[in-house]
Design a protein around this motif. Structure first.
Motif, PDB file in Angstrom:
ATOM      1  N   ALA A   1      -3.004   9.203  -1.736  1.00  0.00           N
ATOM      2  CA  ALA A   1      -1.856   8.885  -2.601  1.00  0.00           C
ATOM      3  C   ALA A   1      -2.295   8.030  -3.785  1.00  0.00           C
ATOM      4  CB  ALA A   1      -0.774   8.175  -1.798  1.00  0.00           C
ATOM      5  N   GLY A   2      -3.179   7.059  -3.515  1.00  0.00           N
ATOM      6  CA  GLY A   2      -3.664   6.203  -4.590  1.00  0.00           C
ATOM      7  C   GLY A   2      -4.459   6.975  -5.626  1.00  0.00           C
ATOM      8  N   GLN A   3      -5.283   7.890  -5.155  1.00  0.00           N
ATOM      9  CA  GLN A   3      -6.069   8.717  -6.072  1.00  0.00           C
ATOM     10  C   GLN A   3      -5.172   9.635  -6.904  1.00  0.00           C
ATOM     11  OE1 GLN A   3      -9.100  10.737  -3.796  1.00  0.00           O
ATOM     12  NE2 GLN A   3      -9.861   8.846  -2.899  1.00  0.00           N
ATOM     13  N   ASN A   4      -4.023   9.995  -6.329  1.00  0.00           N
ATOM     14  CA  ASN A   4      -3.072  10.852  -7.058  1.00  0.00           C
ATOM     15  C   ASN A   4      -2.162  10.047  -7.981  1.00  0.00           C
ATOM     16  OD1 ASN A   4      -4.054  13.166  -5.832  1.00  0.00           O
ATOM     17  ND2 ASN A   4      -2.566  13.084  -4.150  1.00  0.00           N
ATOM     18  N   GLY A   5      -2.359   8.723  -8.022  1.00  0.00           N
ATOM     19  CA  GLY A   5      -1.566   7.882  -8.912  1.00  0.00           C
ATOM     20  C   GLY A   5      -0.153   7.614  -8.434  1.00  0.00           C
ATOM     21  N   ALA A   6       0.064   7.676  -7.115  1.00  0.00           N
ATOM     22  CA  ALA A   6       1.415   7.499  -6.574  1.00  0.00           C
ATOM     23  C   ALA A   6       1.879   6.045  -6.683  1.00  0.00           C
ATOM     24  CB  ALA A   6       1.453   7.946  -5.114  1.00  0.00           C
ATOM     25  N   CYS A   7       3.117   5.863  -7.092  1.00  0.00           N
ATOM     26  CA  CYS A   7       3.760   4.540  -7.143  1.00  0.00           C
ATOM     27  C   CYS A   7       5.258   4.784  -7.258  1.00  0.00           C
ATOM     28  CB  CYS A   7       3.242   3.718  -8.322  1.00  0.00           C
ATOM     29  SG  CYS A   7       3.841   2.003  -8.307  1.00  0.00           S
ATOM     30  N   LEU A   8       6.031   4.188  -6.357  1.00  0.00           N
ATOM     31  CA  LEU A   8       7.462   4.454  -6.312  1.00  0.00           C
ATOM     32  C   LEU A   8       8.263   3.616  -7.300  1.00  0.00           C
ATOM     33  CD1 LEU A   8       8.070   4.731  -2.450  1.00  0.00           C
ATOM     34  CD2 LEU A   8       7.408   6.509  -4.077  1.00  0.00           C
TER      35      LEU A   8
ATOM     36  N   GLU B   1       0.817  -1.220   0.000  1.00  0.00           N
ATOM     37  CA  GLU B   1       0.000   0.000   0.000  1.00  0.00           C
ATOM     38  C   GLU B   1       0.847   1.264   0.000  1.00  0.00           C
ATOM     39  OE1 GLU B   1      -3.772  -2.003   2.409  1.00  0.00           O
ATOM     40  OE2 GLU B   1      -2.445  -0.569   3.415  1.00  0.00           O
ATOM     41  N   ARG B   2       2.058   1.184   0.504  1.00  0.00           N
ATOM     42  CA  ARG B   2       2.894   2.381   0.560  1.00  0.00           C
ATOM     43  C   ARG B   2       3.899   2.477  -0.586  1.00  0.00           C
ATOM     44  NH1 ARG B   2       0.617   1.282   5.007  1.00  0.00           N
ATOM     45  NH2 ARG B   2       0.047   2.928   6.469  1.00  0.00           N
ATOM     46  N   ILE B   3       4.254   1.354  -1.160  1.00  0.00           N
ATOM     47  CA  ILE B   3       5.156   1.386  -2.309  1.00  0.00           C
ATOM     48  C   ILE B   3       4.389   1.746  -3.580  1.00  0.00           C
ATOM     49  CG2 ILE B   3       6.590  -0.045  -3.821  1.00  0.00           C
ATOM     50  CD1 ILE B   3       8.005   0.853  -1.287  1.00  0.00           C
TER      51      ILE B   3
ATOM     52  N   ASP C   1      -3.752   0.571  -2.911  1.00  0.00           N
ATOM     53  CA  ASP C   1      -4.553   1.381  -1.992  1.00  0.00           C
ATOM     54  C   ASP C   1      -5.196   2.536  -2.752  1.00  0.00           C
ATOM     55  OD1 ASP C   1      -5.671   2.202   0.393  1.00  0.00           O
ATOM     56  OD2 ASP C   1      -3.857   3.209   1.124  1.00  0.00           O
ATOM     57  N   PRO C   2      -5.988   2.222  -3.792  1.00  0.00           N
ATOM     58  CA  PRO C   2      -6.497   3.259  -4.705  1.00  0.00           C
ATOM     59  C   PRO C   2      -7.447   4.264  -4.062  1.00  0.00           C
ATOM     60  CG  PRO C   2      -7.540   1.140  -5.136  1.00  0.00           C
ATOM     61  CD  PRO C   2      -6.429   0.875  -4.182  1.00  0.00           C
ATOM     62  N   LYS C   3      -8.027   3.920  -2.901  1.00  0.00           N
ATOM     63  CA  LYS C   3      -8.957   4.843  -2.253  1.00  0.00           C
ATOM     64  C   LYS C   3      -8.255   5.902  -1.407  1.00  0.00           C
ATOM     65  CE  LYS C   3     -12.842   1.580  -2.114  1.00  0.00           C
ATOM     66  NZ  LYS C   3     -13.826   0.886  -1.236  1.00  0.00           N
ATOM     67  N   SER C   4      -6.969   5.679  -1.126  1.00  0.00           N
ATOM     68  CA  SER C   4      -6.222   6.657  -0.336  1.00  0.00           C
ATOM     69  C   SER C   4      -5.929   7.891  -1.184  1.00  0.00           C
ATOM     70  CB  SER C   4      -4.904   6.045   0.150  1.00  0.00           C
ATOM     71  OG  SER C   4      -4.044   5.797  -0.959  1.00  0.00           O
TER      72      SER C   4
END
Length: 493
Positions: free
Chosen positions: A206-213, A193-195, A201-204
């Motif tokens: 970060a997820g809604q902002n398309g975050a992925c490291l 969910e954090r990486i 974690d698309p509902k968070s």
């Protein structure tokens, strides 16, 4: 009565079957991505092996380290003609479980104060492997993305309850049946969910902002991240080069999901302490916590860094010669070894066996002779020695150059800035817990305030005659000290 007890124990065991056995992770051809560390000359000699019979593992690492700069030399004429720069420093992150909260507090505060060195390589084992991914993705970036990475790291080490990280068996004796005292499925979910919140974690927010490291960690021009673990069958220590591991994957949701699973396999395998945590199998092979052999690992990394600098210098010379020109800043003086920074996620001083439980004044190890507690205490003693020896071995591998070190020593008497109890009073209240949220917040605060206006690092003594710190020059009575080239001999005592 005996039959009743057997039935009860069988029932308890069956109730735990949901997580009995290994945590299986998918990552195609994972074993082929695990690289051996180059052994030191002393290790070859002690093992009775001839180093000439084995390939130079550090050469392959050097080539991977040099590749981005060599590519830039061939494409960027200004970079080609610029003066060569010395190797950037290396960061080593140790294991430590919940003690990783100390390193998180320390690193985020250093970034905040613009005191975080510009590392070229970061290595990690166990909890340090998890932290290394955030450092590699840009923990120190001075933008919104960097702030989001720091927030994600702090959140990862701020659980509300222990079961947010591990599912611990309430009856520890059942570890013999289940294979471990705690399973790692919650940690796997927390990691995913954090990486890559975009996928996991698309509902968070970060997820809604398309975050992925993944993209940051995959970038060949970015910081090199090496994660150490033990291949259980051979018992050998190896590392995964995260950039190399992620190169086959693109930016589709399917690829990001597969890449995250490979990354989870490498990172969580590095944190799988045998018996304590669930066994981890990646692509069918079992891996153990890298700390089983080394609390921090460097081995050939610093040598590879220097070799990479030589490879880049040689390629620069050839290109300039081919183009009939010279570099404006060519140097014939070899660079010093890269500086090494070590964060020990935890203390280096072994605490006495806990005797504060149930009002006893006699240490538990002196009251009980059960095998489980004896094994736990023995493990604590061995790990403590391993931690100290691994850090000391860095100096043997690199007699000169700067090695900077910091640990959580002093935690017991540390009081958070906001007030309240010392960390040393919080921890004993949970004698069997693996992750204590209140304690983790306390040592994270200790990490943040470890420097308190000054840099937190202690420079380790050198072995090459260039010691600069007074205590490095002290010797037992009757043993002459060796003067440094730049200072007069110390006065006789």
């Amino acid at each position: 009565m005996r039959r009743v007890m057997v039935i009860v124990l069988m029932g308890l065991a069956l109730g735990s079957c949901a997580w009995r056995g290994a945590l299986k992770m998918d990552c195609a051809d994972f074993a082929s991505r695990v690289h051996p560390l180059q052994r030191t000359v002393l290790e070859w000699q002690i093992r009775g092996e001839d180093p000439e019979d084995f390939p130079r593992a550090d050469i392959e690492l050097a080539r991977r380290l040099a590749a981005p700069d060599i590519a830039k030399l061939e494409q960027d004429d200004a970079f080609l003609r610029a003066a060569p720069t010395p190797p950037r420093p290396i960061l080593l992150l140790s294991g430590g479980g919940q003690w990783g909260a100390f390193g998180v507090g320390l690193m985020t505060e250093l970034v905040k104060n613009h005191q975080f060195p510009n590392f070229s390589v970061v290595t990690g084992v166990s909890t340090g492997a998890l932290q290394a991914l955030f450092v590699g993705a840009g923990l120190d970036r001075d933008d919104a993305e960097g702030e989001a990475i720091r927030q994600a790291l702090v959140a990862a080490y701020s659980p509300q309850k222990e079961s947010d990280v591990v599912d611990r068996e309430s009856i520890q004796a059942l570890a013999a049946i289940n294979g471990a005292m705690a399973n790692l499925k919650p940690l796997k979910r927390r990691f995913e969910e954090r990486i890559c919140p975009k996928i996991y974690d698309p509902k968070s927010i970060a997820g809604q902002n398309g975050a992925c490291l993944i993209a940051r960690l995959r970038d060949p021009k970015g910081r090199k991240v090496l994660l150490g673990s033990i291949e259980a069958q051979s018992g050998e220590f190896g590392y995964v080069d995260v950039q190399e591991l992620l190169q086959p994957y693109g930016d589709t949701d399917e690829d990001l999901a597969k890449a995250t699973q490979c990354l989870a396999g490498a990172a969580i395998a590095s944190a799988a302490v045998p018996v304590f945590y669930q066994q981890v199998r990646v692509d069918g092979r079992t891996y153990y916590d890298g700390g089983v052999r080394q609390s921090v690992f460097l081995a050939s990394v610093a040598q590879a860094q220097q070799m990479a600098a030589e490879m880049v210098a040689e390629r620069r010379r050839v290109l300039l010669e081919e183009r009939g020109s010279t570099s404006a800043g060519e140097t014939t003086t070899p660079f010093d070894p890269p500086s090494i920074y070590v964060i020990r996620n935890g203390p280096t001083v072994l605490e006495p066996d806990d005797y504060s439980v149930a009002g006893f004044e006699t240490p538990r190890i002196d009251r009980k002779a059960d095998a489980l507690h004896a094994a736990q205490r023995g493990e604590a003693i061995m790990v403590n020695q391993l931690e100290v020896s691994s850090i000391a071995a860095l100096r043997l591998a690199q007699p000169g150059g700067s090695i900077y070190f910091v640990s959580a020593d002093g935690w017991k008497n540390y009081t958070p800035i906001t007030g309240g109890e010392t960390c040393g009073k919080i921890k004993p209240r949970y004698p069997n817990a693996m992750f204590i949220p209140e304690f983790m917040q306390c040592i994270m605060d200790q990490g943040r305030n470890r420097n308190r206006g000054t840099l937190p690092w202690t420079e380790l003594c050198k072995y090459d005659g260039t010691e600069t710190r007074t205590f490095c020059l002290k010797a037992p009575v009757g043993v002459p000290t060796r003067p440094t080239p730049s200072a007069p001999p110390p006065p006789a005592t």
